[in-house]
Design an enzyme around this catalytic site. Structure first.
Site, PDB file in Angstrom:
ATOM      1  N   LYS A  50       0.797  -1.198   0.000  1.00  0.00           N
ATOM      2  CA  LYS A  50       0.000   0.000   0.000  1.00  0.00           C
ATOM      3  C   LYS A  50       0.845   1.270   0.000  1.00  0.00           C
ATOM      4  CE  LYS A  50      -3.477  -2.060   3.088  1.00  0.00           C
ATOM      5  NZ  LYS A  50      -4.074  -1.920   4.443  1.00  0.00           N
ATOM      6  N   ASP A 110      14.376  -0.504   1.864  1.00  0.00           N
ATOM      7  CA  ASP A 110      15.004  -0.683   3.165  1.00  0.00           C
ATOM      8  C   ASP A 110      16.038  -1.801   3.000  1.00  0.00           C
ATOM      9  OD1 ASP A 110      15.183  -0.311   5.979  1.00  0.00           O
ATOM     10  OD2 ASP A 110      13.816  -1.970   6.324  1.00  0.00           O
ATOM     11  N   ARG A 172      -0.589   7.035   7.268  1.00  0.00           N
ATOM     12  CA  ARG A 172      -0.431   7.096   5.803  1.00  0.00           C
ATOM     13  C   ARG A 172      -0.942   8.427   5.251  1.00  0.00           C
ATOM     14  NH1 ARG A 172       0.854   1.877   3.989  1.00  0.00           N
ATOM     15  NH2 ARG A 172      -0.133   0.157   5.094  1.00  0.00           N
TER      16      ARG A 172
HETATM   17  P1  5GP Z   1      12.418  -4.180   2.314  1.00  0.00           P
HETATM   18  O1  5GP Z   1      12.077  -5.480   1.645  1.00  0.00           O
HETATM   19  O2  5GP Z   1      13.173  -3.190   1.440  1.00  0.00           O
HETATM   20  O3  5GP Z   1      13.098  -4.363   3.643  1.00  0.00           O
HETATM   21  O4  5GP Z   1      11.011  -3.610   2.715  1.00  0.00           O
HETATM   22  C1  5GP Z   1      10.513  -2.443   2.231  1.00  0.00           C
HETATM   23  C2  5GP Z   1       9.160  -2.244   2.874  1.00  0.00           C
HETATM   24  O5  5GP Z   1       9.283  -2.157   4.303  1.00  0.00           O
HETATM   25  C3  5GP Z   1       8.608  -0.909   2.412  1.00  0.00           C
HETATM   26  O6  5GP Z   1       7.846  -1.038   1.243  1.00  0.00           O
HETATM   27  C4  5GP Z   1       7.818  -0.490   3.626  1.00  0.00           C
HETATM   28  O7  5GP Z   1       6.515  -1.041   3.557  1.00  0.00           O
HETATM   29  C5  5GP Z   1       8.535  -1.110   4.811  1.00  0.00           C
HETATM   30  N1  5GP Z   1       9.459  -0.137   5.444  1.00  0.00           N
HETATM   31  C6  5GP Z   1      10.801  -0.126   5.420  1.00  0.00           C
HETATM   32  N2  5GP Z   1      11.313   0.925   6.100  1.00  0.00           N
HETATM   33  C7  5GP Z   1      10.243   1.611   6.557  1.00  0.00           C
HETATM   34  C8  5GP Z   1      10.096   2.823   7.312  1.00  0.00           C
HETATM   35  O8  5GP Z   1      11.029   3.520   7.731  1.00  0.00           O
HETATM   36  N3  5GP Z   1       8.814   3.207   7.590  1.00  0.00           N
HETATM   37  C9  5GP Z   1       7.726   2.496   7.171  1.00  0.00           C
HETATM   38  N4  5GP Z   1       6.540   2.991   7.491  1.00  0.00           N
HETATM   39  N5  5GP Z   1       7.815   1.357   6.451  1.00  0.00           N
HETATM   40  C10 5GP Z   1       9.061   0.933   6.147  1.00  0.00           C
END
Ligand code: 5GP
Length: 183
Positions: A50, A110, A172
């Site tokens: 989302k 991330d 959000r």
């Molecule tokens: P990744 O697979 O890159 O670790 O995950 C990315 C997902 O983790 C993003 O699409 C998001 O939903 C969530 N995420 C990662 N860092 C943050 C952050 O600082 N804040 C929020 N709200 N979600 C995050």
């Protein structure tokens, strides 16, 4: 967690990290770059739900060439090593992407794990081209070799909310990116 109280809701916002004005200026620039790069080409902007819904809504309006919009949602599972996992597409595109130049429009990268699996899945479908555009990038946290083709803001390793990004589904709707403080 359930919030109905405005004061409690606001207390957890440590500071505004990226203002509405900064977001809109960067997105206007990204839209102009997309116009220049994809003029005359079939373009599909793919948003990963989302978190990226607000970014996609503003980006799409900053793009003035014809384009289509698609949405995906993915659930990823990781076991053992941090860099291997499986992705389940829980909401899929309706378009056959072999006919399109695709830009994945992501909210934040991330660890990079989920997006690398989604990008791999989309590559398997043979798009005319595939690029990744992310609003936010936390390079310090990366555990897989994934680089966005363009990232609008590089941020430090902090948990952020707003502009589509949530904490337990809240925040959000904030119009800016804020640093979240655990209670
Ligand atoms: P990744 O697979 O890159 O670790 O995950 C990315 C997902 O983790 C993003 O699409 C998001 O939903 C969530 N995420 C990662 N860092 C943050 C952050 O600082 N804040 C929020 N709200 N979600 C995050």
């Amino acid at each position: 967690m359930s919030f109905t109280d405005r004061e409690q809701f606001s207390k957890r916002i440590r500071r505004v990290m990226i203002s509405e004005e900064e977001l809109h200026a960067a997105i206007a620039q990204a839209g102009a770059e997309i116009d220049a790069a994809y003029e005359g080409k079939p373009l599909l902007l793919v948003s990963i739900l989302k978190g990226a819904f607000v970014f996609l809504a503003d980006l799409a309006r900053a793009v003035s060439i014809p384009c289509e919009i698609g949405f995906m949602q993915a659930q990823s599972y990781f076991e053992g090593t941090v860099s291997s996992g499986k992705v389940e597409i829980t909401l899929d595109l309706t378009q056959d992407i072999s006919q399109y130049h695709v830009i994945i429009v992501e909210d934040i990268i991330d660890t990079g794990r989920t997006l690398s699996l989604v990008a791999e899945e989309l590559r398997r479908r043979n798009p005319l081209s595939l690029r990744i555009l992310t609003l936010l990038d936390k390079p310090e946290r990366r555990v897989v070799d994934l680089k966005a083709d363009k990232s609008l803001f590089t941020i430090p390793d902090a948990f952020v909310v707003g502009y589509g990004l949530d904490c337990a589904e809240y925040y959000r709707n904030l119009p800016y990116i804020a640093e979240y403080e655990e209670p």
